[in-house]
Design a protein around this motif. Sequence first.
Motif, short mmCIF file in Angstrom:
data_model
loop_
_atom_site.label_atom_id
_atom_site.label_comp_id
_atom_site.label_asym_id
_atom_site.label_seq_id
_atom_site.Cartn_x
_atom_site.Cartn_y
_atom_site.Cartn_z
N SER A 1 -6.33 1.86 -8.58
CA SER A 1 -6.53 1.02 -9.76
C SER A 1 -5.62 1.47 -10.89
O SER A 1 -5.03 0.65 -11.59
N SER B 1 0.82 -1.20 0.00
CA SER B 1 0.00 0.00 0.00
C SER B 1 0.87 1.26 0.00
O SER B 1 0.65 2.19 -0.79
N MET C 1 -5.01 7.56 -0.92
CA MET C 1 -5.19 7.26 -2.34
C MET C 1 -6.61 6.74 -2.57
O MET C 1 -7.06 5.83 -1.87
N THR C 2 -7.29 7.32 -3.55
CA THR C 2 -8.65 6.86 -3.84
C THR C 2 -8.60 5.51 -4.57
O THR C 2 -7.58 5.15 -5.16
N PRO C 3 -9.74 4.78 -4.52
CA PRO C 3 -9.75 3.49 -5.25
C PRO C 3 -9.42 3.67 -6.72
O PRO C 3 -8.76 2.82 -7.33
N GLY C 4 -9.85 4.77 -7.32
CA GLY C 4 -9.55 5.02 -8.72
C GLY C 4 -8.06 5.18 -8.96
O GLY C 4 -7.50 4.62 -9.91
N GLU C 5 -7.42 5.96 -8.07
CA GLU C 5 -5.97 6.16 -8.20
C GLU C 5 -5.23 4.85 -8.01
O GLU C 5 -4.26 4.55 -8.71
#
Lengths: 176, 466
Positions: free
Chosen positions: B7, A162, B1-5
């Motif tokens: 991905s 992460s 970090m967003t899920p879109g970023e």
Amino acid sequence: MTEAIPAVAHESAEQVVTELYQLYRLGLIGTALVLTGDRPTAEDVVQEAFAGLYRAMPRLADPDKALGYVRASVINGCRLVHRARTRSLRLHSQFRSDQPVAWSAESAVLAREESRLALQAVARLRGRAREVLAMRYLLDMSDSEIAAALGVSKGTVSSTASRALATLARTLKEQS
Amino acid sequence: MTPGELSRIEDTLRRAYGDVLESLRRDGSSPELVTGFQPGRPGRPGRGFGRLGRVGSSRRLAPVAAAAAVAVIGLVAGLIVPGALRPAADPAMQLGYVVTTGAVVPVDLATGVAQPPITFPAQGGAQAAAITPSGQAIYVATYQRYLIPVSTVTGKAGRPIRIGWYATQIVVSPDGSTAYLLEPSRGVAVVNLATNTAAGFIKMPSAWSLALTPNGKTLYVLNTVPCCTGSTVTPVDTATLKLLPPVHTSADLANRYIAVAPDGRTAYVVGVEAHGYKVVNSKIMWPKGSFTTTELTPISTATNTARTPVQLGRGGPGPISFSPDGRVAYIGGAPVTAVNLDTGTVSWTARSPASGYAPLVSPDGRTVYAVGVSTASRPQVYRIRAATGTLQGPVIPKVPGSSVFALPWNNGDTPVDLSPDGTTLYAQISNNPAQSSRLEAVDTATGQVDWVINLRDGGYLLLGPS
């Protein structure tokens, strides 16, 4: 028409190692290439890992663990290379320490600029992070498998990945 | 970090790693490889490793050769189900030959029905193969340093011919009398195909790729040398096997691919030139800002002199194909590029995914098919309009999750073939390039799959004469 082909049975240690080699050689060399930065070294590391597996096969109680063994050997081999280079870097300190020493023509002729930038950014990560990313996204290993190969907990793998991804995203954003 | 970023960065990383694997698959020709690890080097644990030991020498492994050490009896026996066997081939059939470990399997290209395999001792698996112009014989170079003649007329393999080293490329002379076998970093073995005996050896420690003029009189040997000392091409008089003065090219990092134009007047070399590197303590260093460019260098076969190279930009190098009239060269690099050979200028660069394989050109010259990699480890065949470079989308494979089995074979030859009439593409498709694959015949007009043959360990199709 479609016909099925029967699998060849495993009968000997040599066959097991050979088949593993056929199936996983490319991915492991790719992993070693990403971790060491040059292909001859990567091939040497993988060769030594398989040679080690071949020698260890008679002592390996569970043949199903052979793949895990060779993966771990490749990672360890890359670490040894990195250590040797770090010592060498101290003698040749004019080069940036974050620049992979032998990240050479292999990366220079990679197909995509985007890939080149991404790999350069990966090369600047810490060793453990690079290992986790390569195992997760190049070898398609699960976090549990990575944890077993590195001898750490699954949570450590997850948090390392992460953080590494966040760093990568930041680096690439700055570059663009 | 967003899920879109998350991905997006994961996708970027997968593509980058996919490119690494693809570069390993398609092209082992970095100069470091030549001077790097050699099989059986003293002190290495790989020595005496039996069938697996030559990891360092596997750089140009063909798909079949990657599976070289597998026991082959089961493979050959299992390659084709008994129900698909036919006792003999109709002479009128257009045949193809699937070369795999320890066997050549004739296939009726109209129906996909396989004939009984022609088997021979695997000798470690196939490294390279070639069919003679008459189609009467196939020559298979094996990992254990043999060249095996296979008669397509009698359906039998002949006595293996011992060669000096493993060969990764076989070039057969137009009259079918001689085969030239590239032994990387050693030289070229010459085999008399009339007697199936060794006829000579051209020692060339930097040999990396071969091309023969259409009249068979001159063999061009591409040399690759440690960066960045300058690359050369050595012409060889095939009548005397005498080396002619080398032709120097400006691609100092590496010459990668060579091909002779159909008219035989010009040989073309795709090479890579390095910029911004440093030499420190005899080592090449690549500081930040260093880069490479790719160029196409014409060499006159009459005078053996290099002309001004055509600059192809910063994309990766690739093998060369020609339009049927020989006036356009298509470079299967990253990206696929068309070069007008009359004017020596780039006509277009296709917005196709990176390639690395020789493009296929339809007989009418209107369409180019290129193997491209759109996402990690998922090579596909793309159709490109030859006149404009307009990408017309992927043709095969249609099945999501599968990809063209895109491993190197014979120095960048594409793993896809086009029928002589241009109506059918033959492609090796795989869900996992390291595992089993299938040979598909795809109608170029409709995209329909006409037939499929499963291959356990891969294999490559050689087209017989039409």
